[in-house]
Design a protein around this motif. Structure first.
Motif, PDB file in Angstrom:
ATOM      1  N   SER A 195       1.179  -0.876  -0.207  1.00  0.00           N
ATOM      2  CA  SER A 195       0.046  -0.209   0.376  1.00  0.00           C
ATOM      3  C   SER A 195       0.627   1.210   0.020  1.00  0.00           C
ATOM      4  CB  SER A 195      -0.776   0.026   1.410  1.00  0.00           C
ATOM      5  OG  SER A 195      -1.328   1.728   1.242  1.00  0.00           O
ATOM      6  N   SER A 196       0.302   2.293  -0.677  1.00  0.00           N
ATOM      7  CA  SER A 196       0.912   3.797  -0.955  1.00  0.00           C
ATOM      8  C   SER A 196       0.922   4.355   0.609  1.00  0.00           C
ATOM      9  CB  SER A 196       0.657   4.227  -1.952  1.00  0.00           C
ATOM     10  OG  SER A 196      -0.820   4.839  -1.705  1.00  0.00           O
ATOM     11  N   SER A 197      -0.381   3.601   1.331  1.00  0.00           N
ATOM     12  CA  SER A 197       0.066   4.585   3.057  1.00  0.00           C
ATOM     13  C   SER A 197       0.976   3.391   3.430  1.00  0.00           C
ATOM     14  CB  SER A 197      -1.806   4.246   2.913  1.00  0.00           C
ATOM     15  OG  SER A 197      -1.957   5.294   4.461  1.00  0.00           O
ATOM     16  N   SER A 198       1.026   3.727   4.845  1.00  0.00           N
ATOM     17  CA  SER A 198       1.642   3.712   5.933  1.00  0.00           C
ATOM     18  C   SER A 198       1.280   2.982   7.110  1.00  0.00           C
ATOM     19  CB  SER A 198       3.014   3.294   6.759  1.00  0.00           C
ATOM     20  OG  SER A 198       3.138   4.648   6.697  1.00  0.00           O
ATOM     21  N   GLY A 199      -0.230   2.964   6.774  1.00  0.00           N
ATOM     22  CA  GLY A 199      -0.799   3.444   8.427  1.00  0.00           C
ATOM     23  C   GLY A 199      -0.190   3.131  10.156  1.00  0.00           C
ATOM     24  N   ASN A 200      -1.184   3.494  11.275  1.00  0.00           N
ATOM     25  CA  ASN A 200      -1.025   3.424  11.957  1.00  0.00           C
ATOM     26  C   ASN A 200      -0.785   1.344  12.640  1.00  0.00           C
ATOM     27  OD1 ASN A 200      -0.406   6.042  12.319  1.00  0.00           O
ATOM     28  ND2 ASN A 200      -2.784   6.273  12.857  1.00  0.00           N
ATOM     29  N   VAL A 201       0.292   0.813  12.478  1.00  0.00           N
ATOM     30  CA  VAL A 201       0.721  -0.243  13.198  1.00  0.00           C
ATOM     31  C   VAL A 201       0.986  -0.098  15.058  1.00  0.00           C
ATOM     32  CG1 VAL A 201       1.396  -2.198  12.578  1.00  0.00           C
ATOM     33  CG2 VAL A 201       0.718  -0.906  10.786  1.00  0.00           C
ATOM     34  N   ARG A 202       0.344  -0.817  15.562  1.00  0.00           N
ATOM     35  CA  ARG A 202       1.273  -0.262  16.769  1.00  0.00           C
ATOM     36  C   ARG A 202       2.427  -1.768  16.975  1.00  0.00           C
ATOM     37  NH1 ARG A 202      -1.901  -3.752  20.431  1.00  0.00           N
ATOM     38  NH2 ARG A 202      -3.323  -5.645  19.101  1.00  0.00           N
ATOM     39  N   LYS A 203       3.134  -1.717  18.069  1.00  0.00           N
ATOM     40  CA  LYS A 203       4.144  -3.147  18.233  1.00  0.00           C
ATOM     41  C   LYS A 203       3.682  -3.610  18.825  1.00  0.00           C
ATOM     42  CE  LYS A 203       9.523  -3.601  19.393  1.00  0.00           C
ATOM     43  NZ  LYS A 203       9.642  -2.918  20.071  1.00  0.00           N
ATOM     44  N   ILE A 204       3.424  -5.052  19.181  1.00  0.00           N
ATOM     45  CA  ILE A 204       2.570  -5.669  19.677  1.00  0.00           C
ATOM     46  C   ILE A 204       4.025  -7.431  20.248  1.00  0.00           C
ATOM     47  CG2 ILE A 204       2.330  -8.636  20.030  1.00  0.00           C
ATOM     48  CD1 ILE A 204       0.655  -7.545  17.612  1.00  0.00           C
ATOM     49  N   SER A 205       4.303  -6.911  21.559  1.00  0.00           N
ATOM     50  CA  SER A 205       5.007  -7.001  22.276  1.00  0.00           C
ATOM     51  C   SER A 205       4.948  -8.675  22.981  1.00  0.00           C
ATOM     52  CB  SER A 205       5.793  -6.544  23.602  1.00  0.00           C
ATOM     53  OG  SER A 205       6.098  -4.766  23.246  1.00  0.00           O
ATOM     54  N   PHE A 206       4.301  -8.827  23.286  1.00  0.00           N
ATOM     55  CA  PHE A 206       3.646 -10.755  23.311  1.00  0.00           C
ATOM     56  C   PHE A 206       2.556 -10.958  22.675  1.00  0.00           C
ATOM     57  CE2 PHE A 206       5.519  -7.947  27.270  1.00  0.00           C
ATOM     58  CZ  PHE A 206       6.248  -9.018  27.306  1.00  0.00           C
TER      59      PHE A 206
ATOM     60  N   GLN B 152      -2.115  -7.763  12.495  1.00  0.00           N
ATOM     61  CA  GLN B 152      -3.153  -6.336  12.189  1.00  0.00           C
ATOM     62  C   GLN B 152      -3.945  -6.007  10.928  1.00  0.00           C
ATOM     63  OE1 GLN B 152      -1.745  -3.783  15.274  1.00  0.00           O
ATOM     64  NE2 GLN B 152       0.337  -4.542  14.851  1.00  0.00           N
ATOM     65  N   ASN B 153      -5.039  -6.330  11.359  1.00  0.00           N
ATOM     66  CA  ASN B 153      -6.225  -5.752  10.353  1.00  0.00           C
ATOM     67  C   ASN B 153      -6.947  -4.635  10.724  1.00  0.00           C
ATOM     68  OD1 ASN B 153      -6.226  -9.269  10.828  1.00  0.00           O
ATOM     69  ND2 ASN B 153      -5.046  -8.129   8.371  1.00  0.00           N
ATOM     70  N   PRO B 154      -7.792  -3.814   9.762  1.00  0.00           N
ATOM     71  CA  PRO B 154      -8.160  -2.482   9.902  1.00  0.00           C
ATOM     72  C   PRO B 154      -9.458  -3.080  10.566  1.00  0.00           C
ATOM     73  CG  PRO B 154      -7.508  -2.791   7.025  1.00  0.00           C
ATOM     74  CD  PRO B 154      -6.612  -4.223   8.461  1.00  0.00           C
ATOM     75  N   LYS B 155     -10.085  -2.191  11.247  1.00  0.00           N
ATOM     76  CA  LYS B 155     -11.413  -2.100  11.603  1.00  0.00           C
ATOM     77  C   LYS B 155     -12.371  -2.117  10.435  1.00  0.00           C
ATOM     78  CE  LYS B 155     -10.325  -3.189  16.255  1.00  0.00           C
ATOM     79  NZ  LYS B 155     -10.764  -4.311  16.801  1.00  0.00           N
ATOM     80  N   MET B 156     -13.527  -2.041  10.614  1.00  0.00           N
ATOM     81  CA  MET B 156     -14.706  -2.379  10.186  1.00  0.00           C
ATOM     82  C   MET B 156     -15.783  -1.683  10.981  1.00  0.00           C
ATOM     83  SD  MET B 156     -16.041  -2.712   7.472  1.00  0.00           S
ATOM     84  CE  MET B 156     -15.663  -4.475   6.174  1.00  0.00           C
ATOM     85  N   VAL B 157     -16.339  -0.229  10.563  1.00  0.00           N
ATOM     86  CA  VAL B 157     -17.341   0.165  11.485  1.00  0.00           C
ATOM     87  C   VAL B 157     -18.855   0.035   9.576  1.00  0.00           C
ATOM     88  CG1 VAL B 157     -17.314   2.977  11.602  1.00  0.00           C
ATOM     89  CG2 VAL B 157     -15.442   1.667  12.310  1.00  0.00           C
ATOM     90  N   VAL B 158     -20.029   0.391  11.011  1.00  0.00           N
ATOM     91  CA  VAL B 158     -20.558   0.487  10.316  1.00  0.00           C
ATOM     92  C   VAL B 158     -22.153   1.224  10.253  1.00  0.00           C
ATOM     93  CG1 VAL B 158     -20.678  -2.065   9.640  1.00  0.00           C
ATOM     94  CG2 VAL B 158     -21.632  -2.024  11.540  1.00  0.00           C
TER      95      VAL B 158
END
Length: 299
Positions: free
Chosen positions: A95-106, A138-144
């Motif tokens: 993707s040309s857009s780097s979304g906000n990805v949180r670091k997962i430590s565990f 980590q996948n996008p959230k769906m808002v409906v």
């Protein structure tokens, strides 16, 4: 529920797309797509005045001087970063857009510590458990949500929670596991507006890659002409189209959805819209004007 639209190619004026016809004769019908991303400028004193001075929301957006349209990548295009590592590996385009990805430590399964590296055959950094080996995706959230039509008005809720406390929105929220998009939209409408609705048709899908969200908004109607604020709303109100509080909307997605709806009402024909809202990095959720609308498709 949402029909797949497949890419055939592009012309000098835009992309050509096909979708199945509903007639018994079969075949395909074509729709054209703008090749300019839309952008919004908040320099005018009021949104209503801006709409008066411009022919339409879509014309206002397409007339802005914006960077050239970024073409969709073909599915066969490989990741240039991975090409040197393996010329035969099949790697999905990035993707040309780097979304906000949180670091997962565990690890979410066994609790073990994770390492961060690019798995074989992939192109993104992932958190991989050093104990059980599972990969955390980590996948996008769906808002409906629902755009509710009643007596030539639309139902909006004033938010009683953050973010965007005190601003207006369509009743919408995160989809839950075990429900369809339409079921989630109906549930969110009940929770936020105590309104029973019937979904009529899908109206818009708006992707926001920067924050990892996809909005699916349905056109709906009230089963009963009754509504009241739910726990997350301080007010619920039906607004005539000319009275929609565009300067007090909660999110860019609501701003885009309502403007597209008004354009369809003026044209006398509802459409289904798809677009990518490109938020300006570092802006708050309530800064609804800091965006461009790319890849606007309508059918």
């Amino acid at each position: 529920m949402l029909r797949a639209i497949q890419n055939l190619g592009c012309s000098s004026s835009g992309w050509l797309l096909w979708k199945p016809r509903t007639s018994t004769s079969g075949g395909f019908s074509f729709i054209s797509v703008s090749t300019r991303p839309f952008s919004y400028s908040s320099s005018s004193s009021s949104t209503r005045a801006a709409r008066t001075n411009n022919c339409s929301f879509l014309h206002e957006f397409s007339a802005c001087k914006t960077p050239p349209f970024r073409r969709f990548r073909a599915r066969s295009e490989s990741n240039p970063d991975a090409a040197s590592a393996s010329s035969s590996a099949s790697v999905a385009p990035q993707s040309s857009s780097s979304g906000n990805v949180r670091k997962i430590s565990f690890c979410q399964w066994c609790g073990g510590p994770t390492k961060h590296e690019i798995p074989s055959g992939e192109g993104k950094m992932r958190a991989i458990c050093t104990v059980c080996g599972k990969i955390a995706y980590q996948n996008p959230k769906m808002v409906v949500g629902c755009l509710i039509e009643h007596d030539n008005k639309v139902l909006l809720c004033k938010r009683k929670i953050q973010p965007s406390y005190g601003l207006w929105t369509l009743p919408a929220g995160y989809m839950e596991i075990g429900e369809s998009a339409a079921e989630g939209a109906i549930r969110e409408t009940w929770e936020e507006a105590n309104a029973e609705v019937e979904v009529l048709s899908p109206f818009a899908q708006l992707d926001i890659p920067l924050i990892g969200q996809t909005y699916i908004i349905f056109l709906a109607k009230l089963k009963k002409p009754q509504f009241s604020p739910g726990p997350e709303s301080s007010e619920c109100q039906l607004f005539a189209l000319n009275d929609i509080p565009f300067n007090s909307l909660a999110f860019s997605s609501m701003f885009v959805t309502l403007n597209l709806y008004i354009e369809d009402v003026k044209a006398g024909k509802p459409k289904f819209h798809y677009g990518t809202i490109k938020k300006r990095p570092g802006t708050s959720p309530s800064d609804i004007h800091a965006f461009t609308l790319d890849y606007h498709l309508q059918s």
